[in-house]
Scaffold this active site. Structure first.
Site, short mmCIF file in Angstrom:
data_model
loop_
_atom_site.label_atom_id
_atom_site.label_comp_id
_atom_site.label_asym_id
_atom_site.label_seq_id
_atom_site.Cartn_x
_atom_site.Cartn_y
_atom_site.Cartn_z
N ARG A 233 1.82 5.45 6.49
CA ARG A 233 2.86 5.14 5.49
C ARG A 233 2.47 4.01 4.55
O ARG A 233 3.25 3.63 3.68
CB ARG A 233 4.18 4.82 6.18
CG ARG A 233 4.27 3.46 6.84
CD ARG A 233 5.67 3.21 7.39
NE ARG A 233 6.68 3.24 6.34
CZ ARG A 233 7.99 3.16 6.56
NH1 ARG A 233 8.44 3.10 7.80
NH2 ARG A 233 8.84 3.17 5.57
N LYS A 234 1.25 3.50 4.68
CA LYS A 234 0.83 2.39 3.83
C LYS A 234 0.36 2.89 2.47
O LYS A 234 0.20 4.08 2.23
CB LYS A 234 -0.28 1.59 4.51
CG LYS A 234 0.03 1.15 5.93
CD LYS A 234 1.30 0.34 6.04
CE LYS A 234 1.59 -0.05 7.48
NZ LYS A 234 2.89 -0.70 7.65
#
Length: 385
Positions: A187-188
């Site tokens: 999710r970065k």
């Protein structure tokens, strides 16, 4: 004919494509997919150059980087480390890994980043250092934090897990403290699925972390290049925290795309800001003038009279992903803490995360905002707004 389902809008989605696949294919052809090989070394060099640090150590995740940092800094049982409270509790976990005690510092109500005044109030005879967190992509107040830790002879670690691409007073997140830790989780801003890195200006600390990340014996790839039969000896307990060369190759490509992907996230954030600017039942994210946000997540703070669980239920019923924000770490049962961080606790109760990633279209952003606005006015106690 069946009923047409509404297209889902996920909370998060990685931006991976043909360039990354081609990089993986090259690793397959090389015959070395494991860790600390050519791709891993190249990634570490790229990271050191990008952040202007002495060395970078690629590891399996940010939690591993935090653990290695504390080991290299000599933190041990009986020590106290002050940690930002409003965050995924990886920093406090790392402190516990080495037998020390995490001491939770409250955060600013506007940014959610650790409050330097709260840190100052917690410094005591057993305090050895501070772990600041760039909360969900927002850098903390590093000028104040560096000055404070220098004054008291404490170490400062920057948990920049969420903040790749963000800046503080013109400097990149990840280069705001003598030691920093990055995450490349799915999710970065950039990702290899899982992964992390330790960045530091101290070559001895980097060497310690690199050795411990490979069971304490160093790179097997390097040893295989030596003529003869070197047999390494285990002189200390290390860990298997290596990043595979497959993941490293993906990240080399992703590093070249940081600005592109962040620009797309910025457009999403700006669009949300325009669409929700007049909504009295939410407070939009605040970005101080001296820093920029990486927009790992887009958090709204709900009016106290809004039923957050009902909002989440309705968003998901319409195919829209959402989340609670992050944790008030001191409240987690695993720490059995008697501390109270009122600002962090309030944010943990009232924040909600709505979809944020580089693949969102303007139409999807508009659908999220419209659905959210309807839900807010359906699930708020009368007289709240």
């Amino acid at each position: 004919m069946g009923v047409k389902t509404v297209d889902a809008i996920p909370l998060v989605r990685p931006s991976l494509g043909e360039q990354e696949l081609a990089a993986v294919a090259r690793v397959f052809s090389s015959g070395w997919p494991a860790g600390q090989g050519p791709s891993g070394k190249a990634l570490e060099a790229d990271l050191a150059t990008r952040y202007g640090v002495t060395d970078a150590v690629a590891v399996s995740n940010c939690g591993a980087a935090l653990h290695l940092a504390l080991l290299a800094l000599g933190v041990t049982a009986g020590d106290e480390v002050i940690v930002a409270d409003y965050t995924f509790p990886a920093p406090a976990h790392a402190v516990r890994y080495v037998g020390a005690t995490p001491v939770f510092a409250d955060v600013r109500p506007d940014t959610g980043t650790v409050d330097p005044r709260a840190v100052a109030d917690l410094i005591g005879p057993r305090t050895v250092g501070v772990i600041a967190v760039d909360t969900l992509g927002m850098p903390a107040d590093y000028d104040e934090l560096n000055a404070l830790t220098d004054r008291y002879g404490l170490f400062l670690v920057e948990d920049a897990a969420c903040a790749i691409g963000a800046t503080y007073r013109g400097r990149p997140a990840g280069a705001l403290a003598p030691v920093a830790c990055l995450s490349f989780h799915g999710r970065k801003g950039i990702t290899s699925g899982e992964g992390g890195a330790l960045l530091t200006t101290d070559p001895a600390l980097a060497a310690d972390a690199r050795l411990r990340s490979s069971f304490g014996i160093g790179s097997i790839f390097d040893q295989a290049q030596i003529v003869g039969l070197p047999i390494p000896e285990f002189t200390e307990i290390g860990y298997n925290y290596k990043l595979s060369d497959i993941a490293a190759a993906i990240l080399q490509v992703q590093l070249t795309r940081v600005e592109e992907l962040l620009d797309r996230r910025r457009l999403v954030a700006a669009h949300y800001g325009q669409l929700l600017a007049d909504e009295e039942l939410v407070t939009l994210p605040v970005v101080p003038d001296d820093r920029t946000h990486a927009w790992q997540s887009y958090l709204l703070t709900l009016h106290p009279d809004v039923d957050r669980a009902a909002i989440a239920t309705e968003l998901r019923a319409h195919g829209i992903g959402c989340g609670h924000g992050t944790w008030a770490s001191h409240q987690q049962p695993v720490y059995d803490s008697s501390q109270h961080c009122p600002v962090s606790a309030d944010l943990a109760r009232r924040n909600i995360a709505i979809p944020m990633h580089a693949e969102l279209t303007p139409g999807q952003v508009e659908r999220v905002a419209e659905t959210l606005r309807t839900a807010l006015h359906s699930h708020t106690r009368a007289g709240a707004a």
